[in-house]
Design an enzyme around this catalytic site. Sequence first.
Site, mmCIF file in Angstrom:
data_model
loop_
_atom_site.group_PDB
_atom_site.id
_atom_site.type_symbol
_atom_site.label_atom_id
_atom_site.label_comp_id
_atom_site.label_asym_id
_atom_site.label_seq_id
_atom_site.Cartn_x
_atom_site.Cartn_y
_atom_site.Cartn_z
ATOM 1 N N LYS A 37 7.174 -30.239 40.117
ATOM 2 C CA LYS A 37 6.547 -28.994 40.211
ATOM 3 C C LYS A 37 7.276 -28.038 41.188
ATOM 4 C CE LYS A 37 2.231 -27.638 43.070
ATOM 5 N NZ LYS A 37 3.170 -27.303 44.048
ATOM 6 N N LYS A 72 12.907 -30.495 44.339
ATOM 7 C CA LYS A 72 13.912 -30.846 43.490
ATOM 8 C C LYS A 72 15.523 -30.590 43.759
ATOM 9 C CE LYS A 72 12.203 -28.488 40.198
ATOM 10 N NZ LYS A 72 10.929 -28.031 40.746
ATOM 11 N N LYS A 121 16.854 -18.642 39.502
ATOM 12 C CA LYS A 121 16.821 -18.149 41.157
ATOM 13 C C LYS A 121 18.200 -18.688 41.475
ATOM 14 C CE LYS A 121 13.395 -20.651 42.775
ATOM 15 N NZ LYS A 121 12.518 -21.188 41.708
ATOM 16 N N ASP A 174 7.852 -27.268 36.462
ATOM 17 C CA ASP A 174 7.383 -27.995 35.468
ATOM 18 C C ASP A 174 7.961 -27.837 34.092
ATOM 19 O OD1 ASP A 174 5.766 -29.776 33.870
ATOM 20 O OD2 ASP A 174 3.911 -28.640 34.445
#
Lengths: 288, 467
Positions: free
Chosen positions: A13, A18, A44, A130
Site C-alpha cells: 500500500k 516500500k 514520483k 497497490d
Amino acid sequence: MAKATKHIAIYGKGGIGKSTTTSNISAALAEAGYRVIQIGCDPKSDSTNTLRGGDYLPTVIDSLRDSSKVKLQDVSAIGFKGVLCIEAGGPVPGVGCAGRGINAAVGLLQELNVFEEYEADYVLYDVLGDVVCGGFAVPIRDGITDRAYVVSSSDFMAIYAANNLFKAIGKYAPSGGAKLGGIIGNSILPGYPESLITDFAKRTGAAVAGFVPRSPVVAQSELYGKTVIEASPGSEQADVYRKLAAHVAGNENLSVPSPLNVTDLRDWARSWGDAINQEAASFSASAR
Amino acid sequence: MNEIRQRLPRTREKRRGALTAYYGDSAALADELEKEEPRQRIRTYSETDDDEVTFAIRLLGRIRGSVTIIHSPPGCGAIKLEDELKAGGSPWLITNIEENDSILGADDKLREAVDLAYRTWRPEIIFILATPVVAINNDDIQSAATEKEDLYNIPVVPVYAAGFRSRTAVYGYDLVFHALAKYVLKGEPGAPPIPVVNLIGAAGTRTGNIITDLNGAGISYNNVSGSFSISALQRSLGASASIAIDKDDARFLLEWLEEAHSVVHLEEIAPIGLAGTERWLLAAAGAGGSTGQARAYIEEEKAAAEQALKRLRLDGVSVIVDLPPEQAFGIAEFVEELGGVVAALSLTHADSSHAPRLREWASRSNPQVYIQPGQPFEKINALGKLKPALYIGKGEAAVWAARAGITAAAVDSVDLYGFRGVQELAPLLAKALRNPSLSRYLSAGGSSYRAGWLSKSANWHIKQEVK
C-alpha cells in the site's frame, strides 16, 4: 556463462514504507558484496533517493522523451556500495498514463541489456502502491521477476492492499508470472501487530519474510538522506534489515497465495478488532 | 436535455436499449424492444465493422468551414483517408500519437496541431476528435480547446469518441451533434420561429433528389444535410420544425432541437419509395407552408414515377434488405410497392424507436430480422438458409452475397430518396435480376467459410448476456 540474476518485486500500500524497506535491503545486499540494481517503478521517482544522497537522476521516461537513443549511463546513478539506481519515472501528475510508463521503462531496460551488462546478482523493483492497473503489474508479469514481496503494516487497509496483490499474483503465476516470497511486516509496534500479520499470512497461505519494528532510527536516517545501513550501520535496526535482506536473498520457498474474498476479509478483520478490544480490557483490569 | 451539461451523450444502448446482435422475427424483436430494458446479446465471435470513431470522422468531414484534428495514432488517419477518397470533405490533421505521448500525455502536440490548423486554413471552427488511445490515457483535450478558443476566437470543440463505449457506430453521430449543441449552438435564435423546415441529414445521406423534390413542392427549408455549414446549424434553432432524411442518424440533434428550442421534430420515416416520399413531403410542407403546391407536385411526380415503374416490377421476388434501419424499412416498403416479398431485414442496429415499424412488419409478413453490423459470416450463413432471389445492401456486403450465389444490388452509389430516387433504385434492382451471371461467376470460387461453419445456425455466436 551469464550470472543467474534474481529479480525481486516489492509491492504494498502507498506510504507503507516500500522504498525505505527496498533501499535498506539493497544497501544490506550491497554491503554483503552483491551487485544490486534497484529500479523505482513510480512516477514520483523517489525510490532510490536514500541510496544516492538525493542527487538529481534523470528518469527513464524523461530520457525517452528527450531522445530515442537512451544509454544506461543516461538513466542510472551509482549509489551506496555500488547499487545501480534507476528510476522509471512517468508523466507529470494529472496527465498521461503512468502504468504505460512502467511498461515502457521496463521494456527499455531489457532492450539495453542492463541486467546482463551490469552483471547484477539482485534486481529489486520498488513498485508504486497497490497493483493499480496492468502497467504496474508489469514487474510480476511476463517472467520479468519470479518473486514478489509485499510490505504491510497491521493496519487493515495495508492488509487489504496485500490481499489485492495476492489476487494479481494468483492471476499471473500460472502463466510464468512471479510467485510470492512473503509478507514483510513494517512499522511493527509491540503487542498484537506481529500476531495479526502472522495470522493473515496463515489464512492466505503466505509466508512471513520478517518484521521491521518501528524505530526513530529510520526517520533519522532518512532525514540525513541515507539508508539505515549507511547512516547507522551499528544500530539494531540495521541488523534487522541485514537479516531481512539475507532472507530475501536466500529464500526459495515461493508460493501462490489464496487471497480472502471481501466478506471473509471483513469477518477476519472484525474478529481481530474484537480480540484487540478484549486485550485492552484485560490490560485495564490488571492495571486496576 | 440534461445531457448537454455532461461531457458525453448517453449511448444508444442506455438511451433506447439499442441491440447490435439479434436473430428472430419482427414480432419477437418488437416485443423485445418495447421492454423497458431489452436484453443485450453478445457475440462470442465477431468480425470487424465500423465504430463510433468512424462515424464521427465521417460527419465531421461534412461540416463546411471546419478543420478536424484527429488526436490519435496514425491508424485512425487510415479511416479518414478512406472516407475522404469516398466523399471528400473538410481539411484534417492527425497528431500521430506515439508511445511516449501515450505515457506523458500528448496535449503539447495537440496544441501545436490546433495552431497549425488555424495558420493553414483559418477555419470557422476546429474540432478535436478523441480516439481510443486518448480515452484510455485520459489526455486533457478540454484545456487545450479552451486555451486555443480564447486565443483564436473561434470555437474549438472536443468530440469525445472512444471507439468502445457503444456497440452502435451511429453513436459517433450523437457525439458530434452533442458537441455542437454543447459548445456551438449556445445562443437563442432571438426571432420568433420562421416557417421553414430544417432538413437534417448525417454523413451517409445523399441529398440531391430530395432537395429537388423540396424545391418542386415549394417547401422552404434550411439545409443541415449533406455538406452543411455552422451558420445553417445556427439557423436551425429558429425553424418551425425539423425533418430528417434519416431520422435514426440525426436522432440526437432532432431531439435536442425539440427539447431545448421547441423546434418540432416531424417523426416521418425516410422518403424512400412512392408512399414514403409522399408522406414525407406532405409532413415537410405542413411545416414549410406550401401544402397546396406540394400536393400538386406530388401528384404529378407520382404519376410519372408509376408510369416508369410498370416495367420494373418485382412480382413474387423474395428479397433480403441489409442496411441501416431507416433505409432498410424504406426500401423494404418500396420492394412491396413493386410486388416483391420481403423475406428478411438485416439491420445494423435496432432500438425502441424502431419498435413501431417492426410491429407494422409483424402484422404484414412478419419477416425475419437479423441485427448484424458487418458480420459476413452471419450474413452468408443466413443467405444460404433463406436463399432469397435478391439481396439489397451496401457494396462491401453485396460482394459477400454475390459470392454466396445470391443476385445482389449495391445501393451505396444511388441517391435513394424522393421521386427521383424511386426511378434510380427500381432500374438498379431490375438490372441486377436480369444479370445473375456475376453472382454465378463469383460463387463458383467457393465460400470463405468451411462447410462445418456454414452448417451451424446463423445465430450460433449470438448469446444472451446473463446478469
